[in-house]
Write a protein that holds these residues in place. Structure first.
Motif, mmCIF file in Angstrom:
data_model
loop_
_atom_site.group_PDB
_atom_site.id
_atom_site.type_symbol
_atom_site.label_atom_id
_atom_site.label_comp_id
_atom_site.label_asym_id
_atom_site.label_seq_id
_atom_site.Cartn_x
_atom_site.Cartn_y
_atom_site.Cartn_z
ATOM 1 N N GLN A 244 10.722 -20.032 -33.572
ATOM 2 C CA GLN A 244 11.703 -21.052 -33.205
ATOM 3 C C GLN A 244 13.070 -20.741 -33.812
ATOM 4 O OE1 GLN A 244 10.221 -25.168 -33.697
ATOM 5 N NE2 GLN A 244 8.160 -24.309 -33.778
ATOM 6 N N PHE A 245 13.081 -20.261 -35.048
ATOM 7 C CA PHE A 245 14.343 -19.927 -35.706
ATOM 8 C C PHE A 245 15.006 -18.750 -35.012
ATOM 9 C CE2 PHE A 245 16.726 -17.696 -39.160
ATOM 10 C CZ PHE A 245 17.693 -18.666 -39.350
ATOM 11 N N GLN A 246 14.219 -17.752 -34.606
ATOM 12 C CA GLN A 246 14.778 -16.614 -33.887
ATOM 13 C C GLN A 246 15.358 -17.045 -32.546
ATOM 14 O OE1 GLN A 246 11.290 -13.975 -33.976
ATOM 15 N NE2 GLN A 246 12.458 -12.520 -35.199
ATOM 16 N N SER A 247 14.670 -17.966 -31.863
ATOM 17 C CA SER A 247 15.189 -18.434 -30.571
ATOM 18 C C SER A 247 16.509 -19.173 -30.766
ATOM 19 C CB SER A 247 14.168 -19.333 -29.874
ATOM 20 O OG SER A 247 14.006 -20.564 -30.542
ATOM 21 N N LEU A 248 16.610 -19.973 -31.848
ATOM 22 C CA LEU A 248 17.859 -20.668 -32.138
ATOM 23 C C LEU A 248 18.971 -19.669 -32.426
ATOM 24 C CD1 LEU A 248 19.567 -23.218 -32.891
ATOM 25 C CD2 LEU A 248 18.822 -22.816 -35.244
ATOM 26 N N CYS A 249 18.686 -18.683 -33.287
ATOM 27 C CA CYS A 249 19.707 -17.707 -33.667
ATOM 28 C C CYS A 249 20.172 -16.890 -32.468
ATOM 29 C CB CYS A 249 19.177 -16.778 -34.760
ATOM 30 S SG CYS A 249 19.036 -17.566 -36.378
ATOM 31 N N THR A 250 19.239 -16.535 -31.583
ATOM 32 C CA THR A 250 19.614 -15.774 -30.400
ATOM 33 C C THR A 250 20.453 -16.631 -29.461
ATOM 34 O OG1 THR A 250 17.542 -14.542 -30.577
ATOM 35 C CG2 THR A 250 18.755 -14.335 -28.517
ATOM 36 N N LYS B 297 12.491 -9.122 -28.633
ATOM 37 C CA LYS B 297 12.046 -9.136 -30.024
ATOM 38 C C LYS B 297 13.037 -8.399 -30.925
ATOM 39 C CE LYS B 297 8.023 -9.867 -31.358
ATOM 40 N NZ LYS B 297 6.624 -9.896 -31.834
ATOM 41 N N ARG B 298 13.604 -7.282 -30.443
ATOM 42 C CA ARG B 298 14.592 -6.568 -31.264
ATOM 43 C C ARG B 298 15.894 -7.355 -31.321
ATOM 44 N NH1 ARG B 298 15.740 -0.363 -29.956
ATOM 45 N NH2 ARG B 298 13.474 -0.361 -30.266
ATOM 46 N N ILE B 299 16.289 -7.964 -30.201
ATOM 47 C CA ILE B 299 17.501 -8.788 -30.189
ATOM 48 C C ILE B 299 17.351 -9.945 -31.173
ATOM 49 C CG2 ILE B 299 18.892 -10.368 -28.788
ATOM 50 C CD1 ILE B 299 18.215 -8.589 -26.366
ATOM 51 N N ALA B 300 16.192 -10.608 -31.149
ATOM 52 C CA ALA B 300 15.944 -11.744 -32.040
ATOM 53 C C ALA B 300 15.938 -11.323 -33.500
ATOM 54 C CB ALA B 300 14.614 -12.407 -31.681
ATOM 55 N N THR B 301 15.396 -10.144 -33.782
ATOM 56 C CA THR B 301 15.359 -9.642 -35.157
ATOM 57 C C THR B 301 16.765 -9.413 -35.704
ATOM 58 O OG1 THR B 301 13.221 -8.559 -34.781
ATOM 59 C CG2 THR B 301 14.536 -7.766 -36.631
ATOM 60 N N VAL B 302 17.659 -8.924 -34.842
ATOM 61 C CA VAL B 302 19.043 -8.674 -35.265
ATOM 62 C C VAL B 302 19.814 -9.985 -35.393
ATOM 63 C CG1 VAL B 302 21.241 -7.615 -34.605
ATOM 64 C CG2 VAL B 302 19.103 -6.352 -34.282
ATOM 65 N N THR B 303 19.691 -10.863 -34.405
ATOM 66 C CA THR B 303 20.483 -12.089 -34.418
ATOM 67 C C THR B 303 20.084 -13.056 -35.530
ATOM 68 O OG1 THR B 303 19.012 -13.071 -32.749
ATOM 69 C CG2 THR B 303 21.017 -11.992 -31.958
ATOM 70 N N GLU B 304 18.811 -13.074 -35.936
ATOM 71 C CA GLU B 304 18.409 -13.995 -37.002
ATOM 72 C C GLU B 304 19.028 -13.602 -38.346
ATOM 73 O OE1 GLU B 304 14.360 -14.266 -38.229
ATOM 74 O OE2 GLU B 304 14.011 -12.097 -38.121
ATOM 75 N N LYS B 305 19.474 -12.360 -38.452
ATOM 76 C CA LYS B 305 20.181 -11.917 -39.663
ATOM 77 C C LYS B 305 21.689 -12.030 -39.490
ATOM 78 C CE LYS B 305 16.553 -8.608 -40.995
ATOM 79 N NZ LYS B 305 15.595 -8.994 -39.937
ATOM 80 N N LEU B 306 22.175 -11.725 -38.294
ATOM 81 C CA LEU B 306 23.609 -11.704 -38.046
ATOM 82 C C LEU B 306 24.213 -13.097 -37.940
ATOM 83 C CD1 LEU B 306 26.167 -10.063 -37.398
ATOM 84 C CD2 LEU B 306 25.437 -10.022 -34.993
ATOM 85 N N VAL B 307 23.555 -14.007 -37.210
ATOM 86 C CA VAL B 307 24.127 -15.330 -36.936
ATOM 87 C C VAL B 307 24.359 -16.163 -38.202
ATOM 88 C CG1 VAL B 307 23.695 -17.563 -35.832
ATOM 89 C CG2 VAL B 307 23.357 -15.450 -34.545
ATOM 90 N N PRO B 308 23.366 -16.326 -39.093
ATOM 91 C CA PRO B 308 23.639 -17.110 -40.311
ATOM 92 C C PRO B 308 24.779 -16.515 -41.139
ATOM 93 C CG PRO B 308 21.281 -16.811 -40.014
ATOM 94 C CD PRO B 308 21.952 -15.906 -39.022
ATOM 95 N N VAL C 234 28.362 -18.640 -41.670
ATOM 96 C CA VAL C 234 28.773 -19.000 -43.031
ATOM 97 C C VAL C 234 30.079 -18.313 -43.402
ATOM 98 C CG1 VAL C 234 28.153 -18.811 -45.471
ATOM 99 C CG2 VAL C 234 26.418 -19.478 -43.801
ATOM 100 N N PHE C 235 30.215 -17.057 -43.028
ATOM 101 C CA PHE C 235 31.418 -16.252 -43.273
ATOM 102 C C PHE C 235 32.656 -16.958 -42.731
ATOM 103 C CE2 PHE C 235 34.254 -12.972 -41.377
ATOM 104 C CZ PHE C 235 34.618 -12.271 -42.516
ATOM 105 N N TYR C 236 32.594 -17.419 -41.502
ATOM 106 C CA TYR C 236 33.739 -18.059 -40.859
ATOM 107 C C TYR C 236 33.947 -19.489 -41.349
ATOM 108 C CZ TYR C 236 36.829 -19.838 -37.213
ATOM 109 O OH TYR C 236 37.883 -20.407 -36.545
#
Length: 496
Positions: A74-80, A220-231, A235-237
């Motif tokens: 669910q968290f990966q789907s949100l981040c994507t 699955k690879r897109i979700a793996t990247v976005t769950e790290k990139l999005v948070p 927060v950065f911005y």
């Protein structure tokens, strides 16, 4: 040729984004808000607890699925989904709305977001309820599926549902190259050139390589990247924007008043008119609001439907949070960053600076961070826009699979990656115009589906509330299909 495309697209864009379309978008959100008994307000604490709060308290939310399981958490789907929505619209789009529609545009952006929460909620509920698995074991859901299997299941509506499903898929496929690719990449390239002197072609090639490494790996690879990139990027911005607003906190009340007055073209204290009139404020606020959070387009439901969730309402609540985070938090911070920085005359609503788009936001950051400000925005846009490209590559793939099957998905992905290079070198205005047009075209069949199936959303919501909040022991509504309903009931766990 380009001039002809621009002229024709402009006529289509004016038709698509006319008053009837904006009324349809907001009207759908109002209807779904009423049918669900103002769920986004009446159950605010509940959906916040089971979205943002659950990230820290429920391991099922963030736990990755097994290697052989083609669904995502669910968290990966949100981040994507957030990767696809938190993009240039949060920076460039907000700044454009301020310049063209005045501070009042932000008020109408809030209105779109408030009701858009329930439109996005409804899309996700329908997406889970009507999703199917393809021959690779991947969940496939979205407007095309609830149009075909939901609307199409009504008496005499089979043909109409099938046609609208194909139209939505076609528009989504085209939109993936516009809103989800070229406009995002163009913004990155222009900002990298302005801030660091990097040629557009170089930016395009580098992004094409990096996107290729992720996109070809599928969801699955897109979700793996976005769950790290999005948070990280959010927060950065957000921290940077909060710092500016905190240092200019004395201007926040005046900025808020300018927004309210500008929304209704009320006279300011000095006698001037705040903003650019009601019509422009409404139009630009709604257009940029929809471009940013995508509620009503039927886009993010395609990745939400890939979640390992069982309960449609649980994924619907992630849809509410998605719009809240994108527009109410990020877009609002961008607006107040510009409004409180002295770049806008809060009495008249006119932008004092000659800059526009991301350059305007860069100047606002420069008032606090100096020369680092524009570079900060350039990096923020790089992260925001690139993540959008990743998210939209999945949307386009889903539409492609619906139209042509799973056998040729690599063809779409390769073409999508090549278009990244095109986006880096094309006209910015044309890229944005094409994005607005495809946005509107996607929304039409999707909203028809949501409106026609609104009683189903109401029943699923009432069923969930009765079971989880009222303690009633009744049969859950998990899927429109008996075989999937039975399977999901067996696996219904605490996380749902």
């Amino acid at each position: 040729m380009i001039d002809l495309i621009t002229q024709v697209n402009g006529q289509i864009n004016s038709f698509v984004w006319g008053l009837p379309m904006l009324v349809l978008l907001v009207g759908t959100g109002i209807l779904m808000t009423l049918l669900t008994k103002v769920f986004q307000v009446s159950h605010f604490g509940y959906w916040m607890k089971h979205t943002l709060g659950s990230i820290f308290t429920d391991k099922h939310i963030t736990q990755h699925t097994a290697a052989g399981d083609q669904s995502i958490s669910q968290f990966q789907s949100l981040c994507t989904a957030l990767a696809a929505t938190i993009g240039t619209g949060n920076i460039v789009g907000v700044a454009t709305a301020l310049v063209a529609g005045g501070p009042g545009a932000i008020f109408w952006m809030w209105i779109v977001a408030f009701f858009g929460m329930m439109t996005n909620y409804s899309e996700n509920v329908l997406g889970i309820y009507y999703r199917r698995k393809n021959d690779r074991g991947e969940w496939c859901g979205g407007a095309m599926y609830y149009l075909r299997d939901g609307l199409g299941a009504k008496p005499g509506m089979k043909g109409i549902g099938a046609v609208l499903a194909v139209l939505f898929s076609l528009f989504c496929l085209l939109a993936s190259f516009g809103i989800g690719n070229m406009s995002q990449i163009n913004s990155i390239a222009e900002n990298m050139k302005s801030a660091f002197g990097v040629p557009n072609l170089v930016t395009g090639v580098v992004l094409m390589v990096f996107a290729g490494l992720v996109v070809v790996g599928g969801i699955k690879r897109i979700a793996t990247v976005t769950e790290k990139l999005v948070p990280f990027m959010a927060v950065f911005y957000i921290i940077g924007a909060i710092v500016i607003c905190a240092l200019n906190c004395a201007n926040i009340p005046a900025a808020f008043i300018a927004i309210i007055k500008g929304a209704f073209a009320m006279k300011a204290v000095g006698g001037g008119i705040v903003g650019s009139g009601v019509a422009l404020a409404v139009t630009w606020g709604m257009k940029r609001g929809v471009f940013s959070n995508e509620a009503g387009l039927g886009s993010s439901v395609m990745v939400h439907s890939s979640s390992n969730v069982k309960e449609p309402v649980r994924q619907g609540m992630w849809g509410i949070f998605e719009v809240f985070a994108d527009t109410i938090v990020v877009c609002t911070l961008t607006a107040f960053t510009v409004l409180t920085s002295g770049l806008v005359d809060l009495e008249t609503g006119e932008v004092i600076s000659e800059a526009s788009g991301s350059a305007l936001v860069g100047q606002a950051f420069a008032t606090v961070f100096g020369s680092v400000g524009p570079a900060f925005i350039a990096v923020a846009i790089l992260l925001f826009a690139f993540s959008t490209v990743l998210g939209w590559s999945h949307y386009g793939t889903t539409a492609f699979v619906y139209l042509f099957g799973t056998g040729a998905t690599m063809i779409y992905r390769v073409v999508f990656i090549v278009f990244i290079l095109c986006g880096a070198t094309m006209s910015l205005s044309l890229a944005w115009d094409l994005s607005d047009t495809f946005n509107g075209l996607m929304a039409i069949p999707n909203l028809i589906g949501v409106l026609s199936l609104s009683p189903i959303v109401m029943k699923i919501t009432a069923n969930y509330v009765a079971r989880h909040m009222g303690g009633q022991n009744i049969k859950p509504m998990l899927s429109a299909f008996p075989d999937i309903q039975a399977e999901e009931e067996k696996g219904l766990g605490e996380s749902d």
